[in-house]
Write an enzyme that holds these catalytic residues in place. Structure first.
Site, PDB file in Angstrom:
ATOM      1  N   CYS A 265       0.803  -1.224   0.000  1.00 33.10           N
ATOM      2  CA  CYS A 265       0.000   0.000   0.000  1.00 33.10           C
ATOM      3  C   CYS A 265       0.840   1.280   0.000  1.00 33.10           C
ATOM      4  O   CYS A 265       0.838   2.032  -0.973  1.00 33.10           O
ATOM      5  CB  CYS A 265      -0.944   0.013   1.209  1.00 33.10           C
ATOM      6  SG  CYS A 265      -2.332  -1.128   1.082  1.00 33.10           S
ATOM      7  N   ILE A 266       1.534   1.527   1.087  1.00 32.98           N
ATOM      8  CA  ILE A 266       2.133   2.845   1.296  1.00 32.98           C
ATOM      9  C   ILE A 266       3.179   3.221   0.244  1.00 32.98           C
ATOM     10  O   ILE A 266       3.231   4.364  -0.193  1.00 32.98           O
ATOM     11  CB  ILE A 266       2.714   2.950   2.719  1.00 32.98           C
ATOM     12  CG1 ILE A 266       1.586   2.729   3.738  1.00 32.98           C
ATOM     13  CG2 ILE A 266       3.338   4.319   2.959  1.00 32.98           C
ATOM     14  CD1 ILE A 266       2.044   2.701   5.171  1.00 32.98           C
TER      15      ILE A 266
END
Length: 428
Positions: A265-266
């Site tokens: 994600c990040i």
């Protein structure tokens, strides 16, 4: 609005998001079909086995034996289900641009079996506009109308592998439909799996919500990573600074430095937003700067290794270096986008003799080299440098500190253990 209750669903993609979500819907009383193109995964699940840390095999066995959880490797079941939820990967391509090919493949498969009253929900993270601009036209090819003949919504996944406090059911669920009726239909579905629903005005808002959440983290992690580098220049302990700053009861939220960003994600999601804005001739400056800082952390860690070895009159070349932990976060087996991979690559180019130890990972492949996890029971005294990359809870840090001549700790895992050290401990 079609008032037929949702009782039978399909989840497309049984990875870190799709499999736990499928099981939560099963526990909510629905008949669930997991569609997975990886035949090995299908075989494992149908035999009652699991390939995820957070999903015990006992849960798989129970679900399979109930007859309400079925795993298949084709899309034919879509003609019989009330809803299809897309949980496929959305990586970056070689040009570091969004790759939504898995979404398109899933949607095209759904379109073949699209029928009246069917609800389609996208959970895969993507750029704002994907649901309405990419998915909707593909589903309307047969002349069916969204909000009347079928329903379409976006609901961002918020699953955090390894999190013992928050799971799918107790994490509020954001839902944005293409129409109001779509939002209502999707809300009806997710009430089976989630305790609190947060409806928003449209799919774009839901898509942007996910990107704000992860961009917030990426930017703040970049800020504290830069603070770590600044503190290093000023001979100040960044960890003590953070510990003291977080005593402020308002206006401050602690973030912690590390060897780099990892996970699904990040490191990736903010790039989707940055790419979208570039198509509108707008530069997302915070995102670009955060990405630059975070991506530089593995190189900074290697520089810190060189500094540590220099105190012993040694260089990286020829030194025996042990990395503790290679996953992107503690207590899971996921190595996707792990900074450890970049660190190993940099060390290879500098001629280091590299080893790693990780209780969750048996082998790791980097630049054609295969590394096998080193048992800590074999001893630590032979290594010139031990680097804590991932602070797994199962590591005995007192034992590590007591038996290592030189340590670089990128996670502050050795806090308070300096008194046990027979060597030297360097911090990020």
């Amino acid at each position: 609005m079609n008032d037929k209750p949702i009782s039978k669903i399909a989840v497309l993609g049984l990875g870190y998001v799709g499999l736990p979500l499928s099981l939560e819907f099963y526990k909510g009383g629905l008949e669930v079909y997991g569609i997975e193109t990886d035949k090995e995964k299908v075989k494992k699940l149908n035999s009652g086995d699991s390939y995820l840390d957070d999903v015990p095999a006992t849960m798989i066995k129970e679900a399979i034996s109930s007859g309400r959880f079925n795993v298949v490797d084709d899309y034919k079941i879509l003609q019989y289900v009330d809803s299809a939820i897309i949980c496929v990967p959305t990586p970056l391509n070689k040009l570091q641009e969004p790759d939504i090919s898995f979404i398109i493949q899933a949607v095209d498969s759904i379109e073949v079996y699209l029928h009246s009253g069917m609800l389609i929900v996208l959970e895969s993270t993507t750029y704002p506009g994907t649901t309405e601009e990419v998915i909707l036209p593909r589903l309307e090819k047969k002349g069916m109308r969204v909000g009347k003949d079928f329903y379409l919504a976006f609901s961002p996944e918020r699953y955090d592998p390894g999190n013992k406090q928050y799971n799918i059911r107790n994490t509020p669920k954001v839902i944005g439909g293409v129409t109001h009726e779509c939002t209502k239909k999707a809300t009806e579905l997710y009430k089976h799996a989630v305790s609190e629903i947060i409806p928003v005005s449209n799919a774009r808002t839901a898509e942007m919500t996910k990107l704000l959440e992860n961009t917030f983290r990426a930017v703040n992690i970049a800020m504290v990573n830069e603070m770590a580098m600044i503190c290093n220049q000023l001979n100040i302990d960044i960890w003590e600074v953070i510990d003291s700053a977080k005593t402020k009861p308002f206006g401050f939220m602690p973030f912690y430095p590390g060897p780099g960003l990892g996970g699904h994600c990040i490191p990736i999601d903010p790039v989707y937003l940055s790419w979208k804005m570039k198509t509108l001739n707008y530069t997302a400056r915070f995102i670009e700067l955060a990405r630059l800082i975070n991506s530089s952390m593995p190189r900074y860690v290697v520089e810190k290794m060189a500094d540590a070895l220099n105190t012993k009159m040694k260089s990286i070349q020829g030194s025996k270096i042990l990395l503790l932990g290679v996953t992107y976060k503690k207590d899971i087996s996921d190595i996707r986008e792990s900074p450890a991979v970049d660190i190993i690559s940099l060390l290879l180019n500098k001629g280091a003799e590299i080893y790693f130890s990780d209780p969750f990972v048996k082998t790791i492949h980097v630049e054609g080299n295969v590394f096998t996890s080193y048992p800590l029971s074999n001893g630590l005294s032979q290594f010139d440098l031990v680097v804590i990359v991932t602070d797994h809870s199962s590591f005995d840090y007192q034992q590590i500190v007591s038996n290592s001549a030189l340590i670089l700790d990128t996670r502050n895992a050795t806090k308070g253990l300096e008194k046990y050290s027979k060597g030297t401990i360097f911090k990020l």
